[in-house]
Design an enzyme around this catalytic site. Sequence first.
Site, mmCIF file in Angstrom:
data_model
loop_
_atom_site.group_PDB
_atom_site.id
_atom_site.type_symbol
_atom_site.label_atom_id
_atom_site.label_comp_id
_atom_site.label_asym_id
_atom_site.label_seq_id
_atom_site.Cartn_x
_atom_site.Cartn_y
_atom_site.Cartn_z
ATOM 1 C CB CYS A 1 21.499 91.562 58.621
ATOM 2 S SG CYS A 1 23.251 91.175 58.804
ATOM 3 C CG HIS B 1 18.464 82.291 63.966
ATOM 4 N ND1 HIS B 1 19.745 82.417 63.490
ATOM 5 C CD2 HIS B 1 17.853 83.488 63.732
ATOM 6 C CE1 HIS B 1 19.914 83.636 63.001
ATOM 7 N NE2 HIS B 1 18.778 84.303 63.125
ATOM 8 C CD GLU C 1 24.936 84.736 58.332
ATOM 9 O OE1 GLU C 1 24.185 85.298 57.515
ATOM 10 O OE2 GLU C 1 25.814 85.321 58.972
ATOM 11 C CB CYS D 1 25.091 85.006 62.516
ATOM 12 S SG CYS D 1 23.380 85.302 62.054
ATOM 13 N N GLY E 1 21.907 85.458 64.892
ATOM 14 C CA GLY E 1 22.233 84.116 65.396
ATOM 15 C C GLY E 1 22.753 84.163 66.825
HETATM 16 N N1 LIG Z 1 21.541 84.733 56.529
HETATM 17 C C1 LIG Z 1 20.521 85.451 57.245
HETATM 18 C C2 LIG Z 1 20.626 86.941 57.086
HETATM 19 C C3 LIG Z 1 21.899 87.554 57.635
HETATM 20 C C4 LIG Z 1 22.028 87.506 59.160
HETATM 21 C C5 LIG Z 1 23.263 88.205 59.641
HETATM 22 N N2 LIG Z 1 24.507 87.757 59.222
HETATM 23 C C6 LIG Z 1 23.205 88.719 61.058
HETATM 24 O O1 LIG Z 1 24.236 89.259 61.501
HETATM 25 O O2 LIG Z 1 22.164 88.687 61.694
HETATM 26 C C7 LIG Z 1 19.122 84.995 56.791
HETATM 27 O O3 LIG Z 1 18.966 84.550 55.638
HETATM 28 O O4 LIG Z 1 18.190 85.082 57.580
#
Ligand SMILES: N[C@@H](CCC[C@H](N)C(=O)O)C(=O)O
Length: 286
Positions: free
Chosen positions: A92, A171, A220, A229, A232
């Site tokens: 994250c 992603h 997400e 994100c 992201g």
């Molecule tokens: N939802 C993501 C994990 C969280 C990513 C995050 N919010 C970021 O800032 O990178 C997953 O399940 O891979």
Amino acid sequence: MYCYKTKSYNNKIQGVKMTHQVKFTKMHGTGNDYIYVNTMLYPLANPEELAVKWSAPHTGIGSDGLVLIGPSDIADFSMHIYNADGSEAMMCGNASRCIGKYVYEKGLTKKKTITLETLSGIKELQLTVKRKKVTLVTVDMGAPTIGEIALELEAGGKQYIGTVISMGNPHLVIFVENIAKVNLSEIGPLLEHHPLFPHRTNIEFAQVITEEEIRMKVWERGSGITQACGTGACATAVAAIVNGKSGRLTNIIMDGGILSIRWDNESNHVYMTGEAIKVFNGTISL
Ligand SMILES: N[C@@H](CCC[C@H](N)C(=O)O)C(=O)O
């Protein structure tokens, strides 16, 4: 009560004493909000369940998930991140910046270069500190893994072309002409659970504004629509470069704020820079 925790949080047997009152800090990075717990003081036996319970907006604390800050044998600290649905993620970006601020401002370290063990490897955080407060954090996010550049897929009766990028977590970046026309709450879950992604995926819709500016919205995996994100933003910047849409340094503009992303030519590493904000401290009963 005693709990046992592991490398990937749950199996590393330590036999540490459990507490019933847990101190936490709510923080956000560009609006991506998590509950942070220092597990060196407050070990948690069931983070998956607590992530679901505490993330709930009306009946819990309200957040995009739960982040555990722990010790590490190979880095200064470790991070474990659980989405709002309780699934554990590999990495994250926004949380890693917040951990930099947390450990420095709580006096857990005096270092301004901090290493962080994650399930996707060790990340290095560079803190900018002004008057004892961390104002910005740059994270060396490592090298991206580039999958299919023009993956064609169908969802909800529409055709999409996306670029598959891993920043330690998966992603799918889809470039569009007009981001205002994207119905994210409708298409997000369909793409997250698309059969092409057996482990599900995070989805970014992106509109290129200039070679240095990209507007992005994210769905997400495990948390749904969030304001930003970090991984992201990095995936979007890399996808824009491999598709010939931007330069190596871009500002990714999300609902919750802007992250500056640089993909370094020589090291092949992606560097993410942005704020980390403390919202409040609290105590919750288990
Ligand atoms: N939802 C993501 C994990 C969280 C990513 C995050 N919010 C970021 O800032 O990178 C997953 O399940 O891979």
